[in-house]
Structures are given as structure tokens and as C-alpha cells.
Design an enzyme around this catalytic site. Structure first.
Site, PDB file in Angstrom:
ATOM      1  CD  GLU A  85      -2.444   1.629   2.567  1.00 11.41           C
ATOM      2  OE1 GLU A  85      -2.482   0.737   3.430  1.00 11.41           O
ATOM      3  OE2 GLU A  85      -3.046   2.716   2.656  1.00 11.41           O
ATOM      4  CG  ASP A 154       7.654   9.507  13.794  1.00 11.63           C
ATOM      5  OD1 ASP A 154       8.616  10.292  13.675  1.00 11.63           O
ATOM      6  OD2 ASP A 154       6.475   9.868  13.654  1.00 11.63           O
ATOM      7  CG  ASP A 156       8.119  15.127  15.660  1.00 18.67           C
ATOM      8  OD1 ASP A 156       7.362  14.897  14.715  1.00 18.67           O
ATOM      9  OD2 ASP A 156       8.587  16.254  15.908  1.00 18.67           O
TER      10      ASP A 156
END
Lengths: 467, 508
Positions: A85, A154, A156
């Protein structure tokens, strides 16, 4: 606390960064010697089409995601790439999920056509995601479900806002990059040494974060439960509660897991060399109060607080935060050496000194991203719509010399005069990014994917079909 | 591994046909004393009553585990409780019968819980907990024996590798507080103390950093082998459940349409009532979820009683009802975590696990000012309840206003009020004096005079508790006047136990 600091400190904030994008191109700021461009800059979105037309590295991108199945090997699964995807974010925050493509050419055409502002990579499903509708409402064994996905992380900088003193939110600068650099070091070491992963891609997310893609076959095949387990293993910092960091350290002993001890060694080096001085973590009262809140020991805290308050405004020759950290350490050592202090107090102080490092500098993972197979994550080589920066791969081996402010931008690549030094520098930077992609990641991955396909065919021939 | 899976597949297809006979590995069963991987379906005849009874007994164990976990039970405490639960509900007269019951009940529930992803997940989770607790309850020798029988042939860490890793192994043990074991490693070169396995097989140990990891290998100490065994148990059962689901849908459901199918399809919807074990004694002012059934009967005003009743029978209550009842419960002193427990249990038959968390947990927390605007909402007064328009078919609102005289009469009779009181209340309600009707019921129920009148459901409750406590204090002097629900508070907790653990809720 955060607000106080914000008000008192000089900081580079969002506007500054946005101006960057409009002023001199950050990608070439090191080279620019003077006159800013006269003509108005094109918007990032305007430059997206030519970027996808001529600059986006389709070859590398598709070679990666095909994992060897694009080869002529007879055992290659030609449908492999198509079951992946991709999610396009079109102008106006329209998410178009479940995009899938047969091959590089088809992807190239679609990107040129739709010009997505952002591309996210999802999992590989059991069937082509475009055909998922045919599988809804069927029996349990024929549902549309993800079967493979890179293990992703991830991190941040916004999650460090309570400890960052240089700026908040979208802000990023050389003073807070050390936090990201040490995060890469800590996580990378864990993934390689503890989990034995080899094919790890680190990417700058284009603004103020970093992504990690673990692409070993073993990682891709992990269940959600196993992903959660790895994420939890890597999470020493577990958010904060009432202003105090929650740390998953050993509660019963001064000894920590060897993996945590290794992290501490890495943190310590980064702490003394960069984070402490650059973040000015002991330079003024709100900052040192936050540190002393972790130390807790009343006697030590009071003494230091008093001393530092009296010395307020006094100039020093060296870095004030480093000096004060040394003072703090001396005070703690004094207690540790004293015969009168009881054992519990010593233990507490010893632990607290470590806790400061974990609370301020340990990588703050967004674990939700890592836990589930079907979580989307922005693809490398995208353009960040706000900054125009390319999401470039980073070499974890030289992460400390990575400069987020000098990352190549779409403006540098496409909005400079052909042949100008700025354009040349941008071309050069993009070429280097691709080199990093190959050297740190893709080349070895390709070799191992190829071997794995051959090996699989061999074992399948021997053992009949694996379930 | 895959060979094992294939075997498992072959077995579980057979397993699906619980009632039909399958050849049994007798030798295995003989040594299989208390725990089983359930790789073989039991063979033999089960009468239909036992079939159901065994399944329900196992369901009690699994629900008990769920309950304990929501209460925050962990580690050894949880293990102890689970073993006790199993002992209580799954024990037969003889060892053989116990094994038989254990196997039959497991396979029946497999059938009942194989149909949807949610059911499978729930069953898998709690079966694994049960298995794990039982396994850990075994003596080390027995554990090793079990692993050998089930061919867990892992490489034992030895020789040079062991020597190299020793300092790190010690550190891990120290960091989790096993200093005795750490010393043991330091001093002796104790063999077979660790297994070397791929880290994927022990996610729970990885998640809590209870294991040393090197290059993708996890070094599992002999104290932690349970998670290895459980991990395989889980994989096997998970796979078997999917296969069973397929087989059930394609073959058995039709074959057994008259006999087992109706039974099986209702099993997973069975509500066993909130069996909250012995956690009944909290601080006097806080109300526990487990107390609600009897408190509802004793001291809830009709509006709350009927909403509670509706919730209990439908295992669902619409938004307004949840708000009204939820705030009322908060008002009577039900703390957030107990509220969560209560709603989870009540919604359990229809909506459990993640689905509940997604749909309803927010609302419960909202009532307690933990979500949304974070306003500390107060329970609704009679005025507010009476004035809120009630759409047809909803359970909230004031029943004296919304119910027809017939319905009202029935409801009040169900409360076993004297006919005189019922009549009085119904006629007041008919005359639109809803609060007076409610007051009349209160007086009839508690055999006292309520001068202030009822203006708030929580007032009704508080007054009622006061009356009942006073009655308890003066049991000897107060005439109970035939009001049998006027049981002293202390005793009523025992009666509540009977209420929740007794056979009645089972059949609802």
C-alpha cells in the site's frame, strides 16, 4: 515550566524557519555569499511536479520496496510490489489510501499525474490492496490483512518540548539536533547489537523529526505483538506525568539491563559534549530547577540552588552548564563518599544522576507508529510541504555531522538558475543523499534479498509448501 | 515449527468434532497431569448437560481472569488467583475426571469462541493466561518434563558462549531483582540454566527487558521458560481457532444443527453476572462494582433500577441512559475504576475487549471528568430527568412519567411492594405527581416516613442507605414488617454473593 522558559530564552521559532525557506535557500546557505534571489520563489507545491518528473529516485525507491522480487530470478514473486500500500496525500489534505502499483513505470506515471504532496508507505497485504473490496465480508481465512511491514520508528523533536530550551514545536536547530543524533545512536545500536538487524534505513523527515526503517526480512515478518515488544524494549522514556518523566528503569536494583547501560554510555558522551552546553540546561533558574527536581536529595539541591542563585549573572570563562554539571557531580560524589550518609540515600543519588540523562536525552519514540503493521509512515525522498526539504537518508555512522538546516531542498534543485553554484550544490547534495542510500542501506539489502529468495526456493523444494 | 503447525492443523480439524470420537494418545495423557497443550480433542461420550456445564464452568474461570486483570492483578498474585479459580471451577472428583473436564470444556469453548475475530482474541488471551499460570505453578522438574514431552528442543547455552555472556546475564538478573539467581550464575557454571531462542518467541520478556538479547537471540533463563511455552501454546491455539472457525462454518454447524449448534452459538453470549470474587470489602464510603446488583435492588429509585435492569438484560444502554445512570453511580460513590469494571462487565456479552474500549470507555471516563471538557458533571436531579424528553424505546427518564399505568404497576409489583403502596404510587403518577409517587414508593419500601419528599435520585439512595443502616443498628427493635429486602447491610453482601454466583444469572 515550559512557558516560563519560552518567554525568557532567546529562541529561533517557527517564523524564522519559514522565512528560511523564503530567504536564502537553506540547502545552500553554507555557500551563499550574498545577494538573495530577486525573483519571487515558487511554492513547494509548484515545484513538486518537476521534482517527481526529473528528480525523484524511482529506481532506488522501487528497488528497495521490491526486495529482490523485481529480479529475473525464477522464484521471485512478481506480485510482491503490487501488494504494497502507498498512500497519497493530495493538495488539501486529501488522503488517497490503498494505492498500489505494478512496477516502477506505473508508479512514475501516477506520481506525475496526481502530484501527491506526501507519500506514505503502508504494509504489504495478502492481496493487491486495490482489490481489497473483493475480500470484505468473507470467512475468517480470506480477509484482507497486512502480512509484512518494515519495523518503523518515528522520533520527533516536538516530543522534547519540555526539555528543549532553544525552541518549541516545528523549531529545529543545531542546538537541538544533538538530541536526534544521540537518538539515532542509541536506537541503531540496540537494533543492530541486540536484535541483530542489519538493514536499517535512517531518514530525516524533512522538518523536525527522524524516521527509522528496519527492513530485514525478520523485522518485516514480525507480528504486532512482537513489534510492541521491541518498541517497549527500546522505550526507557515513557512520557511524563505531572511534569516528571516516567522512566522504565530497574526499580529493584542499581544494575540496569546491559542494553540500557549501553544507552547510558552513549547518552553520557552526547550529554557532556553537546546537549548540556548547547541546550544550556543549567544556565538559568527554570532550567536547573528541572534538573534538580530529578536529583531530589534536599541537601544537595538546596546547596546548589543557593550557590547558583547567588552567582546569577556572573560571567564565566567556560560553559556555565558544563561547569554546573561538574559541581552537581562533585556534590553527589561527596555524599557517596561520606560515611555518615545512609545507603538508601546514596543509592537514590546514584540513580538520580543517571535518571537526569534518561529524562532529558533518551530517545522519545512515538511508539504507536511502531506497534502496528498497518501504520503509515512518510516515504523517504518525499518533499516536506512546509520546508521544501527532501526527506534524505542519513548515515548513522556520521550522524553527528548531519546538518538538518543544510538539507537539500526542492528549491535548490529546481528553482535556481541552471549552472549556478547553488543549483550545483543542490545537485551535489542530492547525489550524496543517494550515495548514502546505496552505501548505508540499499546495496547490502539487495544482495541479501536476492540470496533469501534463492534460499527460500531451495527450502520450499525440499520441504513442500510452507504454510 | 511448520511441521508442528501441520500436525496441529490436522489435530484441530479433528478437534472441531468434539462429540465424535477420536483416537487418543493414552500414554501422553497418563503423564499429562495438570496441564495440557490441548493438541488432541478428548474422545468418549459427553452427555449434553455436562457438555454445557463444563463449558460454563470454564467460562467462569476465563471471566474471572478477565476480571482480575481489569482489577490490576499481576505476576504472582494473578497466577495464584488463576490457579485457585481453575481449582474451584474445573476440579472433578478424580484426577481423571478433572483432566476430562478440562479438555472437554476447552474444546467446547473453542467451538463457541471461534466465530469472530473479537471472540477469538478474547478466548486466546484468557486461555493463554490460564495456561501460563498453571504452567508456572508446576515445579521446575515438571516444567522441564513437560517441555521435553512437547519437544521444545532448544539449545542450552553452554561453553565459551556462556562464559562470554555471563557478566551480561548476571546484570539482567540483577536488574529484574533476581539477585540470588545472579549470584548462582556468578559462582557456578550451572549448566542448562539458559535457553537460546529467537527473540520473536518471547515477546513478553523482550518488552519488559527481562531477557538478555544478542544479535537476535534471547537468552531465556530456566525461571522464565513459561513464556516460551506459552508463546507456542498461543501460536498453536490461535491457528487452531481459525481452522476450527472454517470447519465449523462449512461442516459442523449443519451436521449438528439440531443438537450442538444452538447450544454453541449461545455460549459465547452467556452472561455469568459480575462475579467479583471476594473483593467485596472496600472502604465504607466507596461503592464497589460488585455491590451494584444488590444495591440496585435495595436502594435505587425506580428510574435507576429500570435502567440498570435494561442494561443488564440487553447488555446495552443508549447514550442518555449511560449518562444518567453513570452519573448517578458516580454520585453514590462508585470510583472510576469500579465504574469501568461495572460497565465493562455489563456490556461484556455484546461488546468486550477493544471494542468496548473504543466505543464506551471514553464515555465512562467522560462522566468522571477525564475526557472532553473535563467538567465534573453532577448527577441529574428529578427535575432534570422529568423534563428531558424521552424518545420511544429508550430506558432513561422518569418511569413514573414515561411508563403506562400497567407497566408501572408491574414494575412496582416486581419490587414486592405491598399492593396498597403500588396503588397509591400509580394513582399519583397518573395525576402527574411523579415525585410524590416516587416518595410513596420510598416510604413503602423502607417502611418509614419521608418528610422532605424525593427530589433527586441520589437523595433517594442516600436516604435509603441511612434507613437501612439504622435498621441494621437496631435489628432487635425494628419490626421488619414483612419487607424482606430490609436485610441488614452486613448480611446483604452475602446475599449479593448468592445473587451473583448463583444459578439465576447464568440462564439469563
Amino acid at each position: 515550566m515550559a512557558e516560563e522558559q519560552e518567554a525568557k530564552r532567546p529562541r529561533l521559532d517557527d517564523e524564522k524557519e519559514d522565512m528560511d525557506a523564503e530567504g536564502s535557500a537553506p540547502g545552500t546557505s553554507g555557500l551563499s555569499t550574498g545577494a538573495p534571489a530577486q525573483r519571487p520563489k515558487k511554492s513547494v507545491q509548484d515545484l513538486m511536479r518537476p521534482y517527481y518528473g526529473s528528480k525523484f529516485p524511482y529506481d532506488e525507491f522501487c528497488a528497495w520496496l521490491a526486495y529482490g522480487h523485481d529480479s529475473k530470478l525464477p522464484q521471485a514473486d512478481a506480485m510482491f510490489f503490487q501488494r504494497r500500500e502507498l498512500c497519497f496525500t493530495l493538495d488539501g489534505d486529501i488522503f488517497v489510501r490503498y494505492q498500489s502499483f505494478k512496477d516502477k513505470e506505473e508508479l512514475q506515471r501516477a506520481m506525475a499525474n496526481k502530484v501527491p504532496a506526501k507519500i506514505d508507505i503502508g504494509p504489504i497485504y495478502n492481496v493487491d490492496p486495490q482489490r481489497r473490496k473483493a475480500y470484505t465480508g468473507l470467512a475468517a481465512d480470506r480477509v484482507f490483512a497486512p502480512v509484512e511491514r518494515e519495523l518503523v520508528f518515528d522520533i520527533d523533536l516536538t516530543d522534547y518540548d519540555d526539555v528543549r530550551t532553544c525552541g518549541k514545536e516545528a523549531h529545529i536547530c543545531s542546538a537541538c539536533w544533538p538530541l536526534m543524533a544521540v537518538a539515532v545512536q542509541v536506537i541503531d545500536a540496540c537494533l543492530r547489537e541486540d536484535f541483530g538487524f542489519k538493514h536499517i534505513l535512517w531518514v530525516f523527515s524533512g522538518r523536525r523529526g527522524i524516521h527509522c526503517w528496519v527492513c530485514d526480512e525478520r523485522a518485516r515478518k514480525m507480528t504486532d505483538e512482537q513489534r510492541s515488544a521491541v518498541a517497549s524494549y527500546l522505550s526507557v522514556y515513557r512520557g511524563s506525568e505531572g511534569g516528571a518523566a516516567k522512566l522504565a528503569l530497574s526499580q529493584v536494583s542499581a544494575a540496569n539491563h546491559p542494553s540500557v547501560e549501553r544507552a547510558l554510555r552513549l547518552l553520557y558522551a552526547a550529554w557532556t559534549e553537546s546537549i548540556l552546553p548547547q541546550q544550556r540546561l543549567l544556565a538559568d533558574e527554570p532550567a536547573w530547577k528541572a534538573v534538580l527536581a530529578i536529583i531530589k536529595d534536599e541537601e544537595v539541591c538546596e546547596r546548589l540552588h543557593g550557590r547558583w542563585q547567588r552567582a546569577h549573572g556572573r560571567l564565566t570563562s567556560g560553559d556555565i552548564s558544563s561547569e554546573r554539571w561538574a559541581e552537581l557531580s562533585t556534590e553527589i560524589d561527596k555524599v557517596l563518599d561520606s560515611k555518615s550518609a545512609d545507603r538508601a540515600r546514596k543509592q537514590q543519588l546514584l540513580r538520580a544522576r543517571k535518571e537526569v540523562l534518561f529524562a532529558f536525552a533518551y530517545p522519545r519514540l512515538d511508539v504507536e507508529v511502531s506497534k502496528k503493521m498497518n501504520h503509515l509512515l512518510k516515504a523517504p525522498f518525499c518533499i516536506h510541504p512546509k520546508t521544501g526539504k527532501v526527506c534524505v537518508p542519513m548515515d548513522p555512522g556520521s550522524i553527528w555531522s548531519f546538518d538538518p538546516e543544510a538539507v537539500v531542498t526542492v528549491h535548490g534543485l529546481l528553482d535556481e538558475e541552471r549552472g549556478s553554484p547553488k543549483a550545483a550544490a543542490a545537485e551535489q547534495a542530492m547525489a550524496e543523499a543517494l550515495q548514502t542510500f546505496h552505501g548505508c542501506f540499499l546495496d547490502e539489502l539487495a544482495a541479501s534479498s536476492r540470496q533469501s529468495i534463492i534460499a527460500k526456493a531451495r527450502s520450499a523444494a525440499q520441504a513442500g509448501l510452507a504454510w | 515449527m511448520s511441521a508442528w503447525m501441520q500436525k496441529q492443523q490436522a489435530r484441530s480439524t479433528r478437534a472441531a468434532a468434539v462429540a465424535s470420537a477420536v483416537a487418543e494418545d493414552a500414554a501422553e495423557l497418563a503423564s499429562e497431569q495438570r496441564i495440557s497443550m490441548y493438541t488432541e480433542a478428548p474422545s468418549g461420550e459427553v452427555c449434553i448437560e455436562d457438555f454445557e456445564r463444563y463449558a460454563i464452568d470454564r467460562l467462569r474461570v476465563l471471566k474471572g481472569i478477565e476480571e482480575a486483570k481489569t482489577k490490576g492483578f499481576k505476576g504472582d498474585q494473578l497466577q495464584e488467583l488463576v490457579v485457585k479459580l481453575a481449582e474451584k471451577h474445573l476440579r472433578g472428583a478424580t484426577q481423571q475426571e478433572t483432566r476430562w473436564k478440562d479438555a472437554v470444556s476447552h474444546f467446547v469453548l473453542r467451538l463457541a469462541y471461534c466465530k469472530t475475530e473479537d471472540l477469538r482474541r478474547w478466548f486466546l488471551q484468557h486461555e493463554c493466561e490460564l495456561f501460563k499460570s498453571r504452567f508456572r505453578n508446576e515445579l521446575p522438574a515438571s516444567q522441564v518434563d513437560f517441555m521435553r514431552r512437547h519437544s521444545f528442543d532448544y539449545e542450552a547455552l553452554a561453553g565459551e558462549e556462556y562464559q562470554v555472556l555471563k557478566p551480561d546475564l548476571v546484570k539482567v538478573q540483577e536488574s529484574v531483582g533476581n539477585s540470588a539467581f545472579a549470584n548462582e550464575i556468578k559462582q557456578a557454571t550451572s549448566r542448562d540454566a539458559f535457553f537460546k531462542v529467537p527473540f520473536e518467541q518471547v515477546p513478553d520478556l523482550v518488552a519488559t527487558r527481562r531477557v538478555l538479547l544478542k544479535a537476535g537471540w534471547a537468552y531465556v533463563s530456566r525461571h522464565e521458560v513459561a513464556s516460551l511455552v506459552v508463546s507456542r501454546f498461543r501460536a498453536g491455539l490461535s491457528h487452531a481457532l481459525v481452522l476450527t472457525a472454517r470447519r465449523w462454518a462449512t461442516i459442523i454447524a449443519d451436521e449438528e444443527a439440531d443438537r450442538l449448534t444452538p447450544l454453541i452459538s449461545t455460549l459465547s453470549e452467556r452472561y455469568l453476572g459480575p462475579d467479583y470474587g471476594d473483593e467485596r470489602k472496600g472502604p465504607s464510603e466507596a461503592v464497589m462494582a460488585a455491590q451494584i446488583p444488590y444495591l440496585a435492588k435495595e436502594s435505587f429509585p425506580l428510574c435507576m433500577q429500570s435502567m440498570y435492569h435494561r442494561l443488564h438484560t440487553d447488555a446495552h444502554l443508549k447514550h442518555n441512559g449511560r449518562l444518567q445512570l453513570g452519573l448517578f453511580l458516580k454520585g453514590i460513590g462508585l470510583p472510576l475504576e469500579e465504574a469501568m469494571k461495572f460497565w465493562r462487565a455489563e456490556f461484556g456479552p455484546k461488546c468486550m475487549g477493544e471494542a468496548f474500549d473504543k466505543k464506551y470507555a471514553y464515555g465512562v471516563r467522560y462522566n468522571y471528568a477525564k475526557e472532553g471538557k473535563r467538567t465534573d458533571y453532577t448527577p441529574y436531579s428529578c427535575m432534570k430527568i422529568i423534563q428531558t424528553p424521552v424518545p420511544r424505546g429508550e430506558a432513561f427518564g422518569c418511569p413514573y412519567k414515561t411508563a403506562s399505568p400497567q407497566e408501572l404497576t408491574e414494575q412496582l409489583r416486581a419490587m414486592r411492594l405491598p399492593p396498597r403502596v403500588v396503588e397509591e404510587a400509580v394513582s399519583k403518577a397518573r395525576g402527574h405527581h411523579y415525585q410524590l409517587a416516587c416518595t410513596a414508593v420510598f416510604q413503602g419500601q423502607h417502611n418509614c416516613i419521608c418528610e422532605s419528599g424525593i427530589s433527586h435520585p441520589n437523595q433517594y439512595y442516600d436516604e435509603s442507605r441511612k434507613e437501612l443502616t439504622a435498621a441494621q443498628g437496631a435489628t432487635a427493635t425494628v419490626t421488619l414488617g414483612g419487607a424482606e429486602h430490609k436485610t441488614p447491610v452486613v448480611k446483604s453482601s452475602a446475599s449479593a454473593q448468592a445473587l451473583t454466583a448463583g444459578p439465576t444469572p447464568m440462564t439469563t
